[in-house]
Design a protein around this motif. Structure first.
Motif, PDB file in Angstrom:
ATOM      1  N   SER A 278      32.260  -2.394   5.815  1.00  0.00           N
ATOM      2  CA  SER A 278      33.403  -1.705   5.209  1.00  0.00           C
ATOM      3  C   SER A 278      34.702  -2.439   5.499  1.00  0.00           C
ATOM      4  O   SER A 278      35.566  -2.574   4.619  1.00  0.00           O
ATOM      5  CB  SER A 278      33.500  -0.269   5.743  1.00  0.00           C
ATOM      6  OG  SER A 278      32.431   0.516   5.278  1.00  0.00           O
ATOM      7  N   LEU A 279      34.854  -2.921   6.713  1.00  0.00           N
ATOM      8  CA  LEU A 279      36.070  -3.646   7.077  1.00  0.00           C
ATOM      9  C   LEU A 279      36.191  -4.954   6.290  1.00  0.00           C
ATOM     10  O   LEU A 279      37.297  -5.400   5.989  1.00  0.00           O
ATOM     11  CB  LEU A 279      36.076  -3.935   8.581  1.00  0.00           C
ATOM     12  CG  LEU A 279      36.276  -2.710   9.486  1.00  0.00           C
ATOM     13  CD1 LEU A 279      35.987  -3.067  10.933  1.00  0.00           C
ATOM     14  CD2 LEU A 279      37.682  -2.154   9.349  1.00  0.00           C
ATOM     15  N   GLU A 280      35.049  -5.546   5.972  1.00  0.00           N
ATOM     16  CA  GLU A 280      35.062  -6.798   5.214  1.00  0.00           C
ATOM     17  C   GLU A 280      35.431  -6.572   3.742  1.00  0.00           C
ATOM     18  O   GLU A 280      36.109  -7.415   3.135  1.00  0.00           O
ATOM     19  CB  GLU A 280      33.677  -7.459   5.266  1.00  0.00           C
ATOM     20  CG  GLU A 280      33.299  -8.003   6.630  1.00  0.00           C
ATOM     21  CD  GLU A 280      31.839  -8.443   6.675  1.00  0.00           C
ATOM     22  OE1 GLU A 280      31.288  -8.712   5.589  1.00  0.00           O
ATOM     23  OE2 GLU A 280      31.258  -8.503   7.772  1.00  0.00           O
ATOM     24  N   SER A 281      34.994  -5.459   3.165  1.00  0.00           N
ATOM     25  CA  SER A 281      35.060  -5.339   1.706  1.00  0.00           C
ATOM     26  C   SER A 281      35.906  -4.191   1.160  1.00  0.00           C
ATOM     27  O   SER A 281      36.257  -4.195  -0.019  1.00  0.00           O
ATOM     28  CB  SER A 281      33.645  -5.199   1.142  1.00  0.00           C
ATOM     29  OG  SER A 281      33.013  -4.051   1.698  1.00  0.00           O
ATOM     30  N   SER A 282      36.228  -3.199   1.994  1.00  0.00           N
ATOM     31  CA  SER A 282      36.956  -2.048   1.473  1.00  0.00           C
ATOM     32  C   SER A 282      38.421  -2.070   1.903  1.00  0.00           C
ATOM     33  O   SER A 282      38.821  -2.848   2.765  1.00  0.00           O
ATOM     34  CB  SER A 282      36.304  -0.745   1.957  1.00  0.00           C
ATOM     35  OG  SER A 282      36.674  -0.479   3.303  1.00  0.00           O
ATOM     36  N   ARG A 283      39.205  -1.174   1.306  1.00  0.00           N
ATOM     37  CA  ARG A 283      40.617  -1.026   1.662  1.00  0.00           C
ATOM     38  C   ARG A 283      40.831   0.134   2.628  1.00  0.00           C
ATOM     39  O   ARG A 283      41.972   0.489   2.935  1.00  0.00           O
ATOM     40  CB  ARG A 283      41.452  -0.817   0.396  1.00  0.00           C
ATOM     41  CG  ARG A 283      41.485  -2.048  -0.518  1.00  0.00           C
ATOM     42  CD  ARG A 283      42.232  -1.736  -1.793  1.00  0.00           C
ATOM     43  NE  ARG A 283      42.295  -2.920  -2.659  1.00  0.00           N
ATOM     44  CZ  ARG A 283      43.316  -3.770  -2.669  1.00  0.00           C
ATOM     45  NH1 ARG A 283      44.349  -3.574  -1.869  1.00  0.00           N
ATOM     46  NH2 ARG A 283      43.321  -4.811  -3.483  1.00  0.00           N
ATOM     47  N   GLU A 284      39.770   0.759   3.091  1.00  0.00           N
ATOM     48  CA  GLU A 284      39.892   1.878   4.023  1.00  0.00           C
ATOM     49  C   GLU A 284      40.513   1.408   5.331  1.00  0.00           C
ATOM     50  O   GLU A 284      40.236   0.290   5.791  1.00  0.00           O
ATOM     51  CB  GLU A 284      38.520   2.488   4.305  1.00  0.00           C
ATOM     52  CG  GLU A 284      37.877   3.163   3.103  1.00  0.00           C
ATOM     53  CD  GLU A 284      36.506   3.734   3.441  1.00  0.00           C
ATOM     54  OE1 GLU A 284      35.851   3.197   4.372  1.00  0.00           O
ATOM     55  OE2 GLU A 284      36.089   4.697   2.788  1.00  0.00           O
ATOM     56  N   ASN A 285      41.335   2.272   5.945  1.00  0.00           N
ATOM     57  CA  ASN A 285      41.870   1.906   7.256  1.00  0.00           C
ATOM     58  C   ASN A 285      40.800   2.123   8.329  1.00  0.00           C
ATOM     59  O   ASN A 285      39.717   2.658   8.034  1.00  0.00           O
ATOM     60  CB  ASN A 285      43.156   2.690   7.567  1.00  0.00           C
ATOM     61  CG  ASN A 285      42.927   4.197   7.650  1.00  0.00           C
ATOM     62  OD1 ASN A 285      41.927   4.666   8.187  1.00  0.00           O
ATOM     63  ND2 ASN A 285      43.874   4.959   7.109  1.00  0.00           N
ATOM     64  N   VAL A 286      41.104   1.738   9.540  1.00  0.00           N
ATOM     65  CA  VAL A 286      40.092   1.764  10.603  1.00  0.00           C
ATOM     66  C   VAL A 286      39.583   3.179  10.849  1.00  0.00           C
ATOM     67  O   VAL A 286      38.373   3.389  11.030  1.00  0.00           O
ATOM     68  CB  VAL A 286      40.659   1.147  11.904  1.00  0.00           C
ATOM     69  CG1 VAL A 286      39.689   1.360  13.065  1.00  0.00           C
ATOM     70  CG2 VAL A 286      40.933  -0.333  11.712  1.00  0.00           C
ATOM     71  N   ASN A 287      40.469   4.158  10.840  1.00  0.00           N
ATOM     72  CA  ASN A 287      40.022   5.536  11.062  1.00  0.00           C
ATOM     73  C   ASN A 287      39.110   6.023   9.944  1.00  0.00           C
ATOM     74  O   ASN A 287      38.113   6.718  10.191  1.00  0.00           O
ATOM     75  CB  ASN A 287      41.226   6.468  11.184  1.00  0.00           C
ATOM     76  CG  ASN A 287      41.880   6.389  12.552  1.00  0.00           C
ATOM     77  OD1 ASN A 287      41.317   5.812  13.483  1.00  0.00           O
ATOM     78  ND2 ASN A 287      43.070   6.964  12.682  1.00  0.00           N
ATOM     79  N   GLU A 288      39.427   5.663   8.719  1.00  0.00           N
ATOM     80  CA  GLU A 288      38.573   6.055   7.597  1.00  0.00           C
ATOM     81  C   GLU A 288      37.196   5.411   7.708  1.00  0.00           C
ATOM     82  O   GLU A 288      36.173   6.055   7.443  1.00  0.00           O
ATOM     83  CB  GLU A 288      39.243   5.656   6.274  1.00  0.00           C
ATOM     84  CG  GLU A 288      40.457   6.510   5.921  1.00  0.00           C
ATOM     85  CD  GLU A 288      41.210   5.984   4.721  1.00  0.00           C
ATOM     86  OE1 GLU A 288      41.772   6.793   3.972  1.00  0.00           O
ATOM     87  OE2 GLU A 288      41.245   4.734   4.534  1.00  0.00           O
ATOM     88  N   VAL A 289      37.168   4.159   8.110  1.00  0.00           N
ATOM     89  CA  VAL A 289      35.886   3.475   8.330  1.00  0.00           C
ATOM     90  C   VAL A 289      35.115   4.169   9.442  1.00  0.00           C
ATOM     91  O   VAL A 289      33.902   4.391   9.344  1.00  0.00           O
ATOM     92  CB  VAL A 289      36.120   1.986   8.665  1.00  0.00           C
ATOM     93  CG1 VAL A 289      34.827   1.332   9.147  1.00  0.00           C
ATOM     94  CG2 VAL A 289      36.665   1.246   7.454  1.00  0.00           C
ATOM     95  N   MET A 290      35.814   4.510  10.504  1.00  0.00           N
ATOM     96  CA  MET A 290      35.181   5.187  11.641  1.00  0.00           C
ATOM     97  C   MET A 290      34.508   6.492  11.195  1.00  0.00           C
ATOM     98  O   MET A 290      33.342   6.745  11.524  1.00  0.00           O
ATOM     99  CB  MET A 290      36.243   5.483  12.701  1.00  0.00           C
ATOM    100  CG  MET A 290      35.744   6.312  13.869  1.00  0.00           C
ATOM    101  SD  MET A 290      37.092   6.791  14.972  1.00  0.00           S
ATOM    102  CE  MET A 290      37.922   8.031  13.946  1.00  0.00           C
ATOM    103  N   TYR A 291      35.237   7.324  10.438  1.00  0.00           N
ATOM    104  CA  TYR A 291      34.665   8.589   9.970  1.00  0.00           C
ATOM    105  C   TYR A 291      33.482   8.355   9.030  1.00  0.00           C
ATOM    106  O   TYR A 291      32.496   9.106   9.050  1.00  0.00           O
ATOM    107  CB  TYR A 291      35.731   9.419   9.252  1.00  0.00           C
ATOM    108  CG  TYR A 291      36.836   9.915  10.164  1.00  0.00           C
ATOM    109  CD1 TYR A 291      36.547  10.579  11.351  1.00  0.00           C
ATOM    110  CD2 TYR A 291      38.164   9.712   9.820  1.00  0.00           C
ATOM    111  CE1 TYR A 291      37.564  11.023  12.187  1.00  0.00           C
ATOM    112  CE2 TYR A 291      39.196  10.159  10.647  1.00  0.00           C
ATOM    113  CZ  TYR A 291      38.890  10.813  11.832  1.00  0.00           C
ATOM    114  OH  TYR A 291      39.899  11.249  12.656  1.00  0.00           O
TER     115      TYR A 291
END
Length: 326
Positions: A278-291
């Motif tokens: 997700s961190l490589e390909s999405s625009r989500e912030n770290v908290n959004e990735v975490m959830y």
């Protein structure tokens, strides 16, 4: 002057792991001469035969010596074999025996990347630590259970037995040896000439976790597949054990034996691998990735991410995200 023998394997091999160290050690000698100093190394290619072709005849290497000659060396470099490791070990049995004899006479030995399989075949690593390419970690553990594989490490030094992690990280081991034999100043100079990052100590940021499924325990394999399909949800060991119709204790024992991870470790690695993607390909912030991967404690998530990858989630995104790369 230290005599360095870079092996020319009887099997197919990664030619760069032969030519690369030769080039770097040769450059050390050139720099020393430019300073009015004596060369530090006498570098030779050593094989079973005088000539050996690689990559279906694309490359041919000329060995300076063969193992049939009577000589002693100070440091043996084992390059990375290519292809099936069991076949490579069989084809290189004479070289492996030669390495053991030279070590008994005082030679140090360094393996590069998958060359760890050949070094381990000598038996010299039994009870010691070793690194190799992270992609081969499962196979290495199966073949050499008496060797402690530290697959996150870039370099190991076990009293004159050295190993390096995957691919071009062999350059970090070469730098380590230059610093050990010639000094920090020259090693730094070489690092600048070849643009090698001396600070690398871990392979963890490069690891792609794919749970080992090349085993015959079907209930455990199904548990792995369930974890990978449902990692966003809370999964308990008791739930997995019940699905496998096993007691918790028996399930945990079989899971660790088959995957080389505890159940908790496996779930964590699956979640963190999904977070990395997700961190490589999405625009989500770290908290959004975490959830999205099933964590709610920011501090715990960041600590686990750094433990498994060697870097923070933010640093990982900066290094690998498509947006950052652009």
């Amino acid at each position: 002057m230290k005599h360095i023998s870079i092996l020319v394997p009887a099997s197919d091999a990664v030619v760069g792991s032969i030519e690369g160290p030769h080039k770097v050690f040769t450059q050390v000698n050139a720099l020393l001469r430019s300073m009015g100093r004596e060369p530090a190394f006498h570098i030779e290619l050593v094989g079973l035969t005088e000539y050996k072709t690689f990559n279906n005849g694309l490359f041919t290497l000329h060995a300076d010596r063969t193992t049939q000659e009577d000589f002693r060396t100070d440091l043996i470099i084992i390059p990375a074999p290519h292809g099936d490791m069991r076949e490579a070990i069989a084809l290189n049995s004479e070289l492996i025996a030669w390495v053991k004899r030279q070590h008994q006479q005082g030679a140090e030995v360094a393996s590069l990347c998958m060359g760890a399989f050949l070094l381990a075949a000598t038996g010299l690593l039994d009870g010691r630590k070793c690194a190799t390419h992270w992609i081969a970690a499962h196979d290495f553990r199966l073949m050499y259970p008496n060797v402690t594989l530290v697959d996150e490490r870039v370099i190991t030094d076990e009293g004159g037995l050295y190993s390096s992690g995957g691919a071009y990280s062999y350059l970090n081991l070469v730098l380590y040896l230059i610093e050990k034999y010639v000094g920090r100043e020259l090693a730094v100079c070489i690092a600048k000439v070849f643009q090698i990052d001396m600070a690398r100590g871990s392979q963890s940021p490069f690891v792609i976790f794919r749970g080992l499924k090349e085993h015959e325990d079907e209930p455990i394999k199904k548990a792995q597949e369930f974890i990978e399909a449902n990692f966003q949800n809370k999964i308990s060991v008791d739930e997995l054990a019940a699905m496998a119709f096993l007691s918790r204790r028996n399930f945990e024992r079989r899971f660790k034996k088959s995957t080389f991870n505890t159940v908790a470790e496996y779930i964590q690695r699956v979640k963190i691998e999904a977070a990395k993607m997700s961190l490589e390909s999405s625009r989500e912030n770290v908290n959004e990735v975490m959830y999205s991967v099933g964590y709610s404690d920011t501090k715990a998530f960041r600590a686990l991410f750094k433990k498994l990858t060697g870097v923070s989630p933010v640093a990982y995104r900066e290094k690998y995200s498509r947006k950052e790369a652009a």
